[in-house]
Design an enzyme around this catalytic site. Structure first.
Site, PDB file in Angstrom:
ATOM      1  N   PHE A  35       0.819  -1.219   0.000  1.00 27.55           N
ATOM      2  CA  PHE A  35       0.000   0.000   0.000  1.00 27.55           C
ATOM      3  C   PHE A  35       0.859   1.279   0.000  1.00 27.55           C
ATOM      4  N   ILE A  36       1.614   1.499   1.074  1.00 24.79           N
ATOM      5  CA  ILE A  36       2.331   2.782   1.180  1.00 24.79           C
ATOM      6  C   ILE A  36       3.503   2.813   0.211  1.00 24.79           C
ATOM      7  N   LYS A  51       7.832  -4.382  15.352  1.00 22.28           N
ATOM      8  CA  LYS A  51       8.273  -3.093  14.797  1.00 22.28           C
ATOM      9  C   LYS A  51       9.159  -2.348  15.803  1.00 22.28           C
ATOM     10  N   THR A  90       6.165   2.862  12.985  1.00 21.29           N
ATOM     11  CA  THR A  90       4.751   3.084  13.313  1.00 21.29           C
ATOM     12  C   THR A  90       4.592   3.685  14.702  1.00 21.29           C
ATOM     13  N   ASP A  91       3.532   4.459  14.866  1.00 21.66           N
ATOM     14  CA  ASP A  91       3.237   5.015  16.197  1.00 21.66           C
ATOM     15  C   ASP A  91       2.809   3.925  17.180  1.00 21.66           C
ATOM     16  N   GLU A  92       2.450   2.738  16.655  1.00 20.38           N
ATOM     17  CA  GLU A  92       1.979   1.678  17.558  1.00 20.38           C
ATOM     18  C   GLU A  92       3.066   1.212  18.520  1.00 20.38           C
ATOM     19  N   THR A 107      10.008 -11.242   9.067  1.00 17.47           N
ATOM     20  CA  THR A 107      10.201 -10.111   8.140  1.00 17.47           C
ATOM     21  C   THR A 107      10.547  -8.826   8.887  1.00 17.47           C
ATOM     22  N   ILE A 154      13.612  -9.575   1.755  1.00 17.72           N
ATOM     23  CA  ILE A 154      14.580  -8.748   2.502  1.00 17.72           C
ATOM     24  C   ILE A 154      15.399  -9.572   3.497  1.00 17.72           C
ATOM     25  N   TYR A 162       2.590  -7.544  16.359  1.00 17.17           N
ATOM     26  CA  TYR A 162       3.028  -6.655  15.265  1.00 17.17           C
ATOM     27  C   TYR A 162       3.852  -5.491  15.815  1.00 17.17           C
ATOM     28  N   SER A 163       3.288  -4.756  16.780  1.00 24.48           N
ATOM     29  CA  SER A 163       4.009  -3.555  17.243  1.00 24.48           C
ATOM     30  C   SER A 163       5.285  -3.934  17.993  1.00 24.48           C
ATOM     31  N   ALA A 164       5.274  -5.112  18.661  1.00 24.41           N
ATOM     32  CA  ALA A 164       6.509  -5.563  19.320  1.00 24.41           C
ATOM     33  C   ALA A 164       7.594  -5.819  18.281  1.00 24.41           C
TER      34      ALA A 164
HETATM   35  P1  NAD Z   1       1.472  -3.655   3.250  1.00 28.26           P
HETATM   36  O1  NAD Z   1       1.156  -4.854   4.069  1.00 28.26           O
HETATM   37  O2  NAD Z   1       0.417  -3.066   2.384  1.00 28.26           O
HETATM   38  O3  NAD Z   1       2.724  -3.965   2.292  1.00 28.26           O
HETATM   39  C1  NAD Z   1       3.854  -4.656   2.750  1.00 28.26           C
HETATM   40  C2  NAD Z   1       4.696  -5.014   1.529  1.00 28.26           C
HETATM   41  O4  NAD Z   1       5.894  -5.668   1.994  1.00 28.26           O
HETATM   42  C3  NAD Z   1       4.016  -5.992   0.558  1.00 28.26           C
HETATM   43  O5  NAD Z   1       4.196  -5.561  -0.768  1.00 28.26           O
HETATM   44  C4  NAD Z   1       4.736  -7.301   0.803  1.00 28.26           C
HETATM   45  O6  NAD Z   1       4.776  -8.155  -0.335  1.00 28.26           O
HETATM   46  C5  NAD Z   1       6.124  -6.825   1.183  1.00 28.26           C
HETATM   47  N1  NAD Z   1       6.880  -7.793   1.997  1.00 28.26           N
HETATM   48  C6  NAD Z   1       6.446  -8.441   3.108  1.00 28.26           C
HETATM   49  N2  NAD Z   1       7.411  -9.260   3.543  1.00 28.26           N
HETATM   50  C7  NAD Z   1       8.480  -9.100   2.723  1.00 28.26           C
HETATM   51  C8  NAD Z   1       9.784  -9.660   2.672  1.00 28.26           C
HETATM   52  N3  NAD Z   1      10.182 -10.580   3.577  1.00 28.26           N
HETATM   53  N4  NAD Z   1      10.628  -9.274   1.694  1.00 28.26           N
HETATM   54  C9  NAD Z   1      10.217  -8.368   0.758  1.00 28.26           C
HETATM   55  N5  NAD Z   1       8.990  -7.813   0.753  1.00 28.26           N
HETATM   56  C10 NAD Z   1       8.131  -8.170   1.728  1.00 28.26           C
HETATM   57  O7  NAD Z   1       2.034  -2.574   4.285  1.00 28.26           O
HETATM   58  P2  NAD Z   1       1.817  -0.990   4.308  1.00 28.26           P
HETATM   59  O8  NAD Z   1       0.539  -0.678   4.975  1.00 28.26           O
HETATM   60  O9  NAD Z   1       2.127  -0.448   2.980  1.00 28.26           O
HETATM   61  O10 NAD Z   1       2.978  -0.586   5.340  1.00 28.26           O
HETATM   62  C11 NAD Z   1       4.283  -0.289   4.884  1.00 28.26           C
HETATM   63  C12 NAD Z   1       5.156   0.014   6.081  1.00 28.26           C
HETATM   64  O11 NAD Z   1       4.618   1.124   6.814  1.00 28.26           O
HETATM   65  C13 NAD Z   1       5.250  -1.137   7.094  1.00 28.26           C
HETATM   66  O12 NAD Z   1       6.566  -1.196   7.572  1.00 28.26           O
HETATM   67  C14 NAD Z   1       4.292  -0.735   8.199  1.00 28.26           C
HETATM   68  O13 NAD Z   1       4.714  -1.268   9.438  1.00 28.26           O
HETATM   69  C15 NAD Z   1       4.435   0.772   8.167  1.00 28.26           C
HETATM   70  N6  NAD Z   1       3.264   1.530   8.641  1.00 28.26           N
HETATM   71  C16 NAD Z   1       2.046   1.332   8.052  1.00 28.26           C
HETATM   72  C17 NAD Z   1       0.967   2.119   8.460  1.00 28.26           C
HETATM   73  C18 NAD Z   1      -0.406   1.966   7.864  1.00 28.26           C
HETATM   74  O14 NAD Z   1      -1.348   2.622   8.319  1.00 28.26           O
HETATM   75  N7  NAD Z   1      -0.590   1.146   6.825  1.00 28.26           N
HETATM   76  C19 NAD Z   1       1.128   3.083   9.469  1.00 28.26           C
HETATM   77  C20 NAD Z   1       2.391   3.215  10.056  1.00 28.26           C
HETATM   78  C21 NAD Z   1       3.446   2.452   9.613  1.00 28.26           C
HETATM   79  O1  DAU Z   2      -1.013   3.302  13.706  1.00 23.19           O
HETATM   80  C1  DAU Z   2      -0.302   2.781  12.633  1.00 23.19           C
HETATM   81  C2  DAU Z   2      -0.773   1.386  12.304  1.00 23.19           C
HETATM   82  O2  DAU Z   2      -2.068   1.530  11.738  1.00 23.19           O
HETATM   83  C3  DAU Z   2       0.149   0.630  11.376  1.00 23.19           C
HETATM   84  O3  DAU Z   2       1.387   0.430  12.004  1.00 23.19           O
HETATM   85  C4  DAU Z   2      -0.456  -0.718  10.967  1.00 23.19           C
HETATM   86  O4  DAU Z   2       0.367  -1.343   9.990  1.00 23.19           O
HETATM   87  C5  DAU Z   2      -1.818  -0.469  10.383  1.00 23.19           C
HETATM   88  O5  DAU Z   2      -2.431  -1.704  10.080  1.00 23.19           O
HETATM   89  C6  DAU Z   2      -2.685   0.317  11.358  1.00 23.19           C
HETATM   90  O6  DAU Z   2      -3.000  -0.470  12.527  1.00 23.19           O
HETATM   91  P1  DAU Z   2      -4.469  -0.478  13.177  1.00 23.19           P
HETATM   92  O7  DAU Z   2      -4.637  -1.732  13.923  1.00 23.19           O
HETATM   93  O8  DAU Z   2      -4.745   0.795  13.885  1.00 23.19           O
HETATM   94  O9  DAU Z   2      -5.337  -0.466  11.806  1.00 23.19           O
HETATM   95  P2  DAU Z   2      -6.640  -1.297  11.372  1.00 23.19           P
HETATM   96  O10 DAU Z   2      -7.075  -0.710  10.066  1.00 23.19           O
HETATM   97  O11 DAU Z   2      -6.443  -2.753  11.451  1.00 23.19           O
HETATM   98  O12 DAU Z   2      -7.691  -0.882  12.485  1.00 23.19           O
HETATM   99  C7  DAU Z   2      -8.045   0.475  12.712  1.00 23.19           C
HETATM  100  C8  DAU Z   2      -9.023   0.518  13.863  1.00 23.19           C
HETATM  101  O13 DAU Z   2     -10.250  -0.086  13.424  1.00 23.19           O
HETATM  102  C9  DAU Z   2      -8.576  -0.279  15.063  1.00 23.19           C
HETATM  103  O14 DAU Z   2      -8.990   0.412  16.237  1.00 23.19           O
HETATM  104  C10 DAU Z   2      -9.322  -1.599  14.948  1.00 23.19           C
HETATM  105  C11 DAU Z   2     -10.607  -1.208  14.240  1.00 23.19           C
HETATM  106  N1  DAU Z   2     -11.186  -2.217  13.347  1.00 23.19           N
HETATM  107  C12 DAU Z   2     -10.378  -2.806  12.412  1.00 23.19           C
HETATM  108  C13 DAU Z   2     -10.870  -3.760  11.548  1.00 23.19           C
HETATM  109  C14 DAU Z   2      -9.972  -4.429  10.533  1.00 23.19           C
HETATM  110  C15 DAU Z   2     -12.545  -2.536  13.417  1.00 23.19           C
HETATM  111  O15 DAU Z   2     -13.274  -1.973  14.259  1.00 23.19           O
HETATM  112  N2  DAU Z   2     -13.029  -3.474  12.573  1.00 23.19           N
HETATM  113  C16 DAU Z   2     -12.262  -4.117  11.640  1.00 23.19           C
HETATM  114  O16 DAU Z   2     -12.781  -4.993  10.897  1.00 23.19           O
END
Ligand code: NAD
Ligand code: DAU
Length: 370
Positions: free
Chosen positions: A44-45, A188, A159-161, A134, A94, A184-186
Protein backbone atom coordinates in the site's frame (compact mmCIF):
# COMPACT_ATOMS: atom_id res chain seq x y z
CA UNK A 1 -0.54 15.23 -9.29
CA UNK A 2 -2.61 18.22 -8.05
CA UNK A 3 -1.04 21.65 -7.56
CA UNK A 4 -1.45 21.24 -3.81
CA UNK A 5 0.28 17.87 -3.90
CA UNK A 6 3.05 19.15 -6.16
CA UNK A 7 3.68 22.05 -3.76
CA UNK A 8 3.89 19.60 -0.87
CA UNK A 9 6.28 17.26 -2.63
CA UNK A 10 8.45 20.10 -3.86
CA UNK A 11 8.75 21.24 -0.28
CA UNK A 12 11.26 18.44 0.24
CA UNK A 13 13.45 20.25 -2.28
CA UNK A 14 12.79 23.78 -1.01
CA UNK A 15 13.39 22.81 2.59
CA UNK A 16 16.52 20.97 1.44
CA UNK A 17 17.84 24.27 0.16
CA UNK A 18 17.46 25.75 3.62
CA UNK A 19 18.66 22.70 5.48
CA UNK A 20 22.24 23.80 6.01
CA UNK A 21 21.14 27.01 7.72
CA UNK A 22 21.54 26.63 11.48
CA UNK A 23 18.05 28.02 12.23
CA UNK A 24 16.37 24.91 10.82
CA UNK A 25 17.89 22.68 13.48
CA UNK A 26 19.03 20.25 10.75
CA UNK A 27 22.71 19.42 10.72
CA UNK A 28 24.73 18.69 7.58
CA UNK A 29 24.31 18.81 3.84
CA UNK A 30 20.97 17.75 2.32
CA UNK A 31 21.07 14.28 0.82
CA UNK A 32 20.13 14.00 -2.87
CA UNK A 33 19.33 10.36 -3.63
CA UNK A 34 20.31 9.03 -7.06
CA UNK A 35 19.13 5.45 -6.75
CA UNK A 36 16.96 4.20 -3.89
CA UNK A 37 16.24 0.63 -2.90
CA UNK A 38 12.58 0.70 -1.85
CA UNK A 39 11.59 -2.50 -0.07
CA UNK A 40 7.93 -3.56 0.07
CA UNK A 41 7.13 -1.23 -2.82
CA UNK A 42 4.30 -3.45 -4.09
CA UNK A 43 2.28 -2.87 -0.92
CA UNK A 44 0.00 0.00 0.00
CA UNK A 45 2.33 2.78 1.18
CA UNK A 46 5.36 1.62 -0.82
CA UNK A 47 3.49 1.72 -4.13
CA UNK A 48 2.07 5.16 -3.37
CA UNK A 49 5.58 6.32 -2.45
CA UNK A 50 7.12 5.04 -5.69
CA UNK A 51 4.43 6.76 -7.75
CA UNK A 52 4.91 9.94 -5.72
CA UNK A 53 8.70 10.03 -5.90
CA UNK A 54 9.00 9.28 -9.62
CA UNK A 55 6.82 12.36 -10.21
CA UNK A 56 8.42 14.57 -7.56
CA UNK A 57 12.08 13.90 -8.46
CA UNK A 58 12.58 13.63 -12.22
CA UNK A 59 16.14 12.23 -11.94
CA UNK A 60 15.87 9.63 -9.17
CA UNK A 61 15.97 5.91 -9.98
CA UNK A 62 14.11 3.34 -7.87
CA UNK A 63 14.62 -0.38 -7.41
CA UNK A 64 11.61 -2.02 -5.77
CA UNK A 65 12.52 -5.19 -3.84
CA UNK A 66 9.41 -7.06 -2.82
CA UNK A 67 8.78 -10.78 -2.35
CA UNK A 68 5.04 -10.34 -3.13
CA UNK A 69 3.24 -11.72 -0.10
CA UNK A 70 -0.58 -11.68 -0.05
CA UNK A 71 -0.28 -7.88 0.49
CA UNK A 72 2.11 -7.25 -2.39
CA UNK A 73 0.50 -6.57 -5.75
CA UNK A 74 2.27 -5.37 -8.89
CA UNK A 75 -1.09 -4.08 -10.18
CA UNK A 76 -0.65 -1.28 -7.63
CA UNK A 77 2.05 0.17 -9.88
CA UNK A 78 0.80 -0.84 -13.32
CA UNK A 79 -0.14 2.70 -14.35
CA UNK A 80 3.18 4.38 -13.55
CA UNK A 81 5.81 1.79 -14.26
CA UNK A 82 4.91 0.28 -17.61
CA UNK A 83 7.31 2.47 -19.63
CA UNK A 84 9.35 4.03 -16.84
CA UNK A 85 13.10 3.48 -17.35
CA UNK A 86 13.87 4.87 -13.88
CA UNK A 87 11.99 2.02 -12.19
CA UNK A 88 13.08 -1.61 -11.74
CA UNK A 89 11.22 -4.40 -9.95
CA UNK A 90 13.12 -7.24 -8.27
CA UNK A 91 11.25 -10.12 -6.66
CA UNK A 92 13.39 -10.41 -3.54
CA UNK A 93 13.04 -11.29 0.11
CA UNK A 94 14.58 -8.75 2.50
CA UNK A 95 15.70 -11.61 4.75
CA UNK A 96 18.19 -12.70 2.07
CA UNK A 97 21.10 -10.36 2.70
CA UNK A 98 23.24 -11.60 -0.20
CA UNK A 99 20.41 -10.90 -2.66
CA UNK A 100 19.97 -7.38 -1.30
CA UNK A 101 23.73 -6.71 -1.41
CA UNK A 102 23.85 -7.92 -5.02
CA UNK A 103 20.94 -5.62 -5.96
CA UNK A 104 22.67 -2.66 -4.30
CA UNK A 105 25.91 -3.30 -6.22
CA UNK A 106 24.15 -3.97 -9.52
CA UNK A 107 22.12 -0.74 -9.42
CA UNK A 108 24.46 1.63 -7.58
CA UNK A 109 22.04 2.05 -4.68
CA UNK A 110 22.85 4.99 -2.38
CA UNK A 111 19.95 4.69 0.07
CA UNK A 112 17.40 2.19 1.37
CA UNK A 113 13.83 2.89 2.46
CA UNK A 114 12.36 -0.08 4.27
CA UNK A 115 8.59 -0.39 3.86
CA UNK A 116 8.61 -4.20 3.71
CA UNK A 117 6.72 -5.70 6.61
CA UNK A 118 3.95 -7.90 7.82
CA UNK A 119 1.64 -5.02 8.69
CA UNK A 120 -1.72 -6.23 9.99
CA UNK A 121 -2.26 -6.34 13.76
CA UNK A 122 -5.04 -8.97 13.63
CA UNK A 123 -2.86 -11.36 11.63
CA UNK A 124 -0.07 -10.93 14.20
CA UNK A 125 -2.49 -11.98 16.93
CA UNK A 126 -3.26 -15.16 14.97
CA UNK A 127 0.45 -15.94 14.51
CA UNK A 128 3.53 -13.86 15.31
CA UNK A 129 6.23 -15.89 13.53
CA UNK A 130 6.01 -14.22 10.07
CA UNK A 131 6.15 -10.84 11.82
CA UNK A 132 9.36 -11.70 13.63
CA UNK A 133 10.87 -13.06 10.43
CA UNK A 134 10.20 -10.11 8.14
CA UNK A 135 9.95 -7.20 10.55
CA UNK A 136 12.87 -8.14 12.83
CA UNK A 137 15.14 -10.52 10.91
CA UNK A 138 14.38 -8.78 7.63
CA UNK A 139 15.27 -5.37 9.02
CA UNK A 140 18.48 -6.79 10.48
CA UNK A 141 19.32 -8.30 7.11
CA UNK A 142 18.81 -4.93 5.37
CA UNK A 143 20.94 -3.14 7.95
CA UNK A 144 23.74 -5.64 7.36
CA UNK A 145 23.40 -5.11 3.61
CA UNK A 146 23.54 -1.32 4.08
CA UNK A 147 26.76 -1.72 6.05
CA UNK A 148 28.27 -4.15 3.58
CA UNK A 149 27.65 -1.68 0.75
CA UNK A 150 29.52 1.21 2.40
CA UNK A 151 27.10 2.52 5.05
CA UNK A 152 24.16 3.43 2.83
CA UNK A 153 21.64 5.95 4.13
CA UNK A 154 18.81 3.95 5.73
CA UNK A 155 15.26 5.07 6.40
CA UNK A 156 13.08 2.76 8.47
CA UNK A 157 9.34 3.26 8.02
CA UNK A 158 8.06 2.78 11.55
CA UNK A 159 4.75 3.08 13.31
CA UNK A 160 3.24 5.02 16.20
CA UNK A 161 1.98 1.68 17.56
CA UNK A 162 5.41 1.10 19.14
CA UNK A 163 4.47 3.71 21.76
CA UNK A 164 1.55 1.67 23.03
CA UNK A 165 -1.71 3.39 23.83
CA UNK A 166 -2.99 6.73 25.12
CA UNK A 167 -5.96 7.64 27.30
CA UNK A 168 -8.23 10.55 26.45
CA UNK A 169 -5.40 13.09 26.73
CA UNK A 170 -1.82 13.52 25.52
CA UNK A 171 0.22 12.89 22.39
CA UNK A 172 3.08 10.56 21.45
CA UNK A 173 6.39 12.43 21.11
CA UNK A 174 9.65 10.95 19.87
CA UNK A 175 10.77 10.53 23.50
CA UNK A 176 7.67 8.61 24.60
CA UNK A 177 8.98 5.24 25.87
CA UNK A 178 8.31 2.27 23.59
CA UNK A 179 5.56 0.06 25.03
CA UNK A 180 4.22 -2.15 22.23
CA UNK A 181 1.15 -4.28 22.90
CA UNK A 182 0.59 -6.51 19.88
CA UNK A 183 3.01 -8.99 18.31
CA UNK A 184 3.03 -6.66 15.27
CA UNK A 185 4.01 -3.56 17.24
CA UNK A 186 6.51 -5.56 19.32
CA UNK A 187 8.21 -6.68 16.10
CA UNK A 188 8.27 -3.09 14.80
CA UNK A 189 9.72 -1.86 18.11
CA UNK A 190 12.43 -4.51 17.92
CA UNK A 191 13.22 -3.35 14.40
CA UNK A 192 13.45 0.28 15.53
CA UNK A 193 15.89 -0.71 18.28
CA UNK A 194 18.07 -2.56 15.77
CA UNK A 195 18.06 0.43 13.42
CA UNK A 196 19.09 2.78 16.25
CA UNK A 197 21.76 0.34 17.40
CA UNK A 198 23.31 0.19 13.91
CA UNK A 199 23.43 3.99 13.91
CA UNK A 200 25.12 4.18 17.30
CA UNK A 201 27.45 1.19 16.96
CA UNK A 202 28.48 1.30 13.31
CA UNK A 203 27.76 4.91 12.37
CA UNK A 204 25.17 3.84 9.81
CA UNK A 205 23.22 6.99 8.78
CA UNK A 206 19.82 5.84 9.98
CA UNK A 207 16.52 7.71 10.21
CA UNK A 208 13.28 6.35 11.65
CA UNK A 209 9.84 7.72 10.86
CA UNK A 210 6.88 6.72 13.01
CA UNK A 211 3.53 7.50 11.55
CA UNK A 212 -0.11 7.12 12.40
CA UNK A 213 -2.81 5.21 10.48
CA UNK A 214 -2.62 5.74 6.72
CA UNK A 215 -5.56 5.67 4.33
CA UNK A 216 -5.88 6.17 0.58
CA UNK A 217 -5.77 4.21 -2.69
CA UNK A 218 -4.36 0.67 -2.98
CA UNK A 219 -4.73 -0.29 0.70
CA UNK A 220 -5.39 -3.99 1.12
CA UNK A 221 -8.97 -4.44 2.38
CA UNK A 222 -8.03 -6.19 5.59
CA UNK A 223 -7.42 -2.72 7.12
CA UNK A 224 -10.42 -0.91 8.52
CA UNK A 225 -11.17 1.79 5.94
CA UNK A 226 -10.98 -0.27 2.71
CA UNK A 227 -12.63 -3.24 4.46
CA UNK A 228 -15.60 -1.08 5.44
CA UNK A 229 -15.86 0.44 1.93
CA UNK A 230 -15.66 -3.02 0.35
CA UNK A 231 -18.34 -4.43 2.65
CA UNK A 232 -20.62 -1.41 2.25
CA UNK A 233 -20.53 -1.58 -1.54
CA UNK A 234 -21.79 -5.17 -1.27
CA UNK A 235 -24.31 -4.34 1.49
CA UNK A 236 -22.46 -6.69 3.86
CA UNK A 237 -22.22 -6.05 7.63
CA UNK A 238 -19.51 -3.59 8.75
CA UNK A 239 -17.72 -5.25 11.71
CA UNK A 240 -16.85 -2.63 14.34
CA UNK A 241 -14.63 -3.95 17.14
CA UNK A 242 -15.90 -3.41 20.70
CA UNK A 243 -18.05 -0.31 21.03
CA UNK A 244 -16.26 1.62 18.26
CA UNK A 245 -14.85 4.21 20.65
CA UNK A 246 -11.18 3.52 19.86
CA UNK A 247 -9.42 6.48 18.30
CA UNK A 248 -6.90 6.62 15.47
CA UNK A 249 -5.15 9.63 13.91
CA UNK A 250 -5.76 9.30 10.15
CA UNK A 251 -3.03 10.37 7.73
CA UNK A 252 -3.56 10.47 3.98
CA UNK A 253 -0.94 8.28 2.32
CA UNK A 254 0.20 11.14 0.04
CA UNK A 255 1.03 13.21 3.11
CA UNK A 256 3.00 10.27 4.46
CA UNK A 257 4.92 10.10 1.17
CA UNK A 258 5.96 13.76 1.34
CA UNK A 259 7.11 13.22 4.92
CA UNK A 260 9.26 10.21 4.01
CA UNK A 261 10.79 12.07 1.06
CA UNK A 262 11.65 15.03 3.31
CA UNK A 263 13.04 12.77 6.06
CA UNK A 264 15.25 10.93 3.56
CA UNK A 265 16.66 14.14 2.07
CA UNK A 266 17.00 16.40 5.10
CA UNK A 267 16.39 14.25 8.16
CA UNK A 268 19.23 14.12 10.61
CA UNK A 269 20.90 10.70 10.90
CA UNK A 270 20.15 9.13 14.26
CA UNK A 271 16.85 11.01 14.51
CA UNK A 272 13.27 9.74 14.89
CA UNK A 273 10.45 11.74 13.26
CA UNK A 274 6.82 11.31 14.27
CA UNK A 275 4.37 11.78 11.40
CA UNK A 276 0.66 12.33 12.10
CA UNK A 277 -2.45 13.52 10.35
CA UNK A 278 -3.97 15.86 12.97
CA UNK A 279 -7.16 13.91 12.29
CA UNK A 280 -8.18 11.95 15.35
CA UNK A 281 -11.46 10.16 14.87
CA UNK A 282 -13.38 7.46 16.75
CA UNK A 283 -13.69 4.31 14.67
CA UNK A 284 -17.47 4.47 14.79
CA UNK A 285 -17.42 8.02 13.43
CA UNK A 286 -15.15 6.95 10.54
CA UNK A 287 -17.52 4.07 9.72
CA UNK A 288 -20.57 6.34 9.83
CA UNK A 289 -18.80 8.86 7.57
CA UNK A 290 -18.10 6.10 5.04
CA UNK A 291 -21.73 4.95 5.08
CA UNK A 292 -22.96 8.53 4.69
CA UNK A 293 -20.74 9.23 1.66
CA UNK A 294 -21.79 5.93 0.10
CA UNK A 295 -25.49 6.52 0.74
CA UNK A 296 -25.76 3.32 2.80
CA UNK A 297 -27.73 2.83 6.06
CA UNK A 298 -26.16 2.75 9.55
CA UNK A 299 -28.01 -0.54 10.04
CA UNK A 300 -25.09 -2.22 8.21
CA UNK A 301 -22.95 -1.56 11.31
CA UNK A 302 -22.39 -4.70 13.38
CA UNK A 303 -20.59 -4.54 16.71
CA UNK A 304 -18.31 -7.57 17.08
CA UNK A 305 -15.99 -9.01 19.71
CA UNK A 306 -13.10 -6.66 20.43
CA UNK A 307 -9.52 -7.15 19.29
CA UNK A 308 -7.45 -8.65 22.16
CA UNK A 309 -5.15 -6.00 23.65
CA UNK A 310 -6.85 -3.35 21.50
CA UNK A 311 -4.99 -0.03 21.90
CA UNK A 312 -7.50 2.67 22.84
CA UNK A 313 -6.04 5.80 21.25
CA UNK A 314 -3.10 6.90 19.09
CA UNK A 315 -2.28 10.59 18.63
CA UNK A 316 0.90 12.13 17.30
CA UNK A 317 2.91 15.23 18.14
CA UNK A 318 4.63 15.94 14.81
CA UNK A 319 6.29 19.20 15.91
CA UNK A 320 9.77 17.90 15.10
CA UNK A 321 8.78 16.99 11.54
CA UNK A 322 7.31 20.46 11.13
CA UNK A 323 10.35 22.28 12.59
CA UNK A 324 13.15 20.18 11.10
CA UNK A 325 11.62 18.87 7.86
CA UNK A 326 9.21 21.72 7.10
CA UNK A 327 6.49 19.07 6.85
CA UNK A 328 2.79 19.39 7.58
CA UNK A 329 -0.12 17.15 6.56
CA UNK A 330 -2.07 18.85 3.75
CA UNK A 331 -5.19 16.68 3.51
CA UNK A 332 -8.29 17.29 5.59
CA UNK A 333 -9.81 13.98 6.61
CA UNK A 334 -13.26 14.77 5.17
CA UNK A 335 -11.73 15.56 1.77
CA UNK A 336 -9.33 12.62 1.86
CA UNK A 337 -11.95 10.06 2.85
CA UNK A 338 -14.33 11.20 0.11
CA UNK A 339 -11.54 10.95 -2.49
CA UNK A 340 -10.58 7.55 -1.10
CA UNK A 341 -14.14 6.19 -1.26
CA UNK A 342 -14.46 7.47 -4.82
CA UNK A 343 -11.15 5.82 -5.72
CA UNK A 344 -12.30 2.39 -4.46
CA UNK A 345 -15.68 2.74 -6.14
CA UNK A 346 -14.02 3.57 -9.44
CA UNK A 347 -11.53 0.70 -9.06
CA UNK A 348 -13.93 -2.13 -8.32
CA UNK A 349 -11.97 -4.49 -10.58
CA UNK A 350 -8.95 -3.96 -8.34
CA UNK A 351 -11.11 -4.62 -5.26
CA UNK A 352 -12.67 -7.72 -6.84
CA UNK A 353 -9.26 -9.02 -7.78
CA UNK A 354 -7.60 -8.59 -4.39
CA UNK A 355 -10.62 -9.94 -2.54
CA UNK A 356 -10.97 -13.14 -4.55
CA UNK A 357 -9.63 -16.51 -3.39
CA UNK A 358 -7.75 -16.50 -0.10
CA UNK A 359 -9.21 -13.16 1.04
CA UNK A 360 -12.59 -14.84 1.51
CA UNK A 361 -11.01 -17.56 3.61
CA UNK A 362 -9.25 -14.88 5.64
CA UNK A 363 -12.54 -13.07 6.35
CA UNK A 364 -14.29 -16.28 7.29
CA UNK A 365 -11.51 -17.20 9.69
CA UNK A 366 -11.06 -13.69 11.16
CA UNK A 367 -14.70 -12.64 11.51
CA UNK A 368 -16.73 -15.85 11.91
CA UNK A 369 -15.49 -16.28 15.47
CA UNK A 370 -16.08 -12.66 16.52
P1 NAD B 1 1.47 -3.65 3.25
O1 NAD B 1 1.16 -4.85 4.07
O2 NAD B 1 0.42 -3.07 2.38
O3 NAD B 1 2.72 -3.97 2.29
C1 NAD B 1 3.85 -4.66 2.75
C2 NAD B 1 4.70 -5.01 1.53
O4 NAD B 1 5.89 -5.67 1.99
C3 NAD B 1 4.02 -5.99 0.56
O5 NAD B 1 4.20 -5.56 -0.77
C4 NAD B 1 4.74 -7.30 0.80
O6 NAD B 1 4.78 -8.15 -0.34
C5 NAD B 1 6.12 -6.82 1.18
N1 NAD B 1 6.88 -7.79 2.00
C6 NAD B 1 6.45 -8.44 3.11
N2 NAD B 1 7.41 -9.26 3.54
C7 NAD B 1 8.48 -9.10 2.72
C8 NAD B 1 9.78 -9.66 2.67
N3 NAD B 1 10.18 -10.58 3.58
N4 NAD B 1 10.63 -9.27 1.69
C9 NAD B 1 10.22 -8.37 0.76
N5 NAD B 1 8.99 -7.81 0.75
C10 NAD B 1 8.13 -8.17 1.73
O7 NAD B 1 2.03 -2.57 4.28
P2 NAD B 1 1.82 -0.99 4.31
O8 NAD B 1 0.54 -0.68 4.97
O9 NAD B 1 2.13 -0.45 2.98
O10 NAD B 1 2.98 -0.59 5.34
C11 NAD B 1 4.28 -0.29 4.88
C12 NAD B 1 5.16 0.01 6.08
O11 NAD B 1 4.62 1.12 6.81
C13 NAD B 1 5.25 -1.14 7.09
O12 NAD B 1 6.57 -1.20 7.57
C14 NAD B 1 4.29 -0.74 8.20
O13 NAD B 1 4.71 -1.27 9.44
C15 NAD B 1 4.43 0.77 8.17
N6 NAD B 1 3.26 1.53 8.64
C16 NAD B 1 2.05 1.33 8.05
C17 NAD B 1 0.97 2.12 8.46
C18 NAD B 1 -0.41 1.97 7.86
O14 NAD B 1 -1.35 2.62 8.32
N7 NAD B 1 -0.59 1.15 6.82
C19 NAD B 1 1.13 3.08 9.47
C20 NAD B 1 2.39 3.22 10.06
C21 NAD B 1 3.45 2.45 9.61
O1 DAU C 1 -1.01 3.30 13.71
C1 DAU C 1 -0.30 2.78 12.63
C2 DAU C 1 -0.77 1.39 12.30
O2 DAU C 1 -2.07 1.53 11.74
C3 DAU C 1 0.15 0.63 11.38
O3 DAU C 1 1.39 0.43 12.00
C4 DAU C 1 -0.46 -0.72 10.97
O4 DAU C 1 0.37 -1.34 9.99
C5 DAU C 1 -1.82 -0.47 10.38
O5 DAU C 1 -2.43 -1.70 10.08
C6 DAU C 1 -2.68 0.32 11.36
O6 DAU C 1 -3.00 -0.47 12.53
P1 DAU C 1 -4.47 -0.48 13.18
O7 DAU C 1 -4.64 -1.73 13.92
O8 DAU C 1 -4.74 0.80 13.89
O9 DAU C 1 -5.34 -0.47 11.81
P2 DAU C 1 -6.64 -1.30 11.37
O10 DAU C 1 -7.08 -0.71 10.07
O11 DAU C 1 -6.44 -2.75 11.45
O12 DAU C 1 -7.69 -0.88 12.48
C7 DAU C 1 -8.05 0.47 12.71
C8 DAU C 1 -9.02 0.52 13.86
O13 DAU C 1 -10.25 -0.09 13.42
C9 DAU C 1 -8.58 -0.28 15.06
O14 DAU C 1 -8.99 0.41 16.24
C10 DAU C 1 -9.32 -1.60 14.95
C11 DAU C 1 -10.61 -1.21 14.24
N1 DAU C 1 -11.19 -2.22 13.35
C12 DAU C 1 -10.38 -2.81 12.41
C13 DAU C 1 -10.87 -3.76 11.55
C14 DAU C 1 -9.97 -4.43 10.53
C15 DAU C 1 -12.54 -2.54 13.42
O15 DAU C 1 -13.27 -1.97 14.26
N2 DAU C 1 -13.03 -3.47 12.57
C16 DAU C 1 -12.26 -4.12 11.64
O16 DAU C 1 -12.78 -4.99 10.90
Amino acid sequence: MSDQRRAASERAGSVSARASEPTTGVVGTPFKPKCILVTGGAGFIGSNFIRHLLAADRSVRIVNADCLTYAGNLENLADVTADEPRYTFAKADICETATIVALCHEHGIDSIINFAAESHVDRSIEGAAPFIRTNVQGTLSLLEAARACGNLRFLQVGTDEVYGTLGDEGLFTESTPLDPHSPYSASKAAADHLVSAFGTTYGLPVIITRCSNNYGPFQFPEKMIPLMINNARQNKPLPVYGDGSNIRDWLHVEDHCTAIHAALCIGRPGRVYNIGGNSERKNIDVVKTILKFMGKPDSLITYVKDRPGHDFRYAIDATRARDELGWLPMTKFETGIEQTINWYLSHQNWLDHVTSGTYREYCEQMYAKR
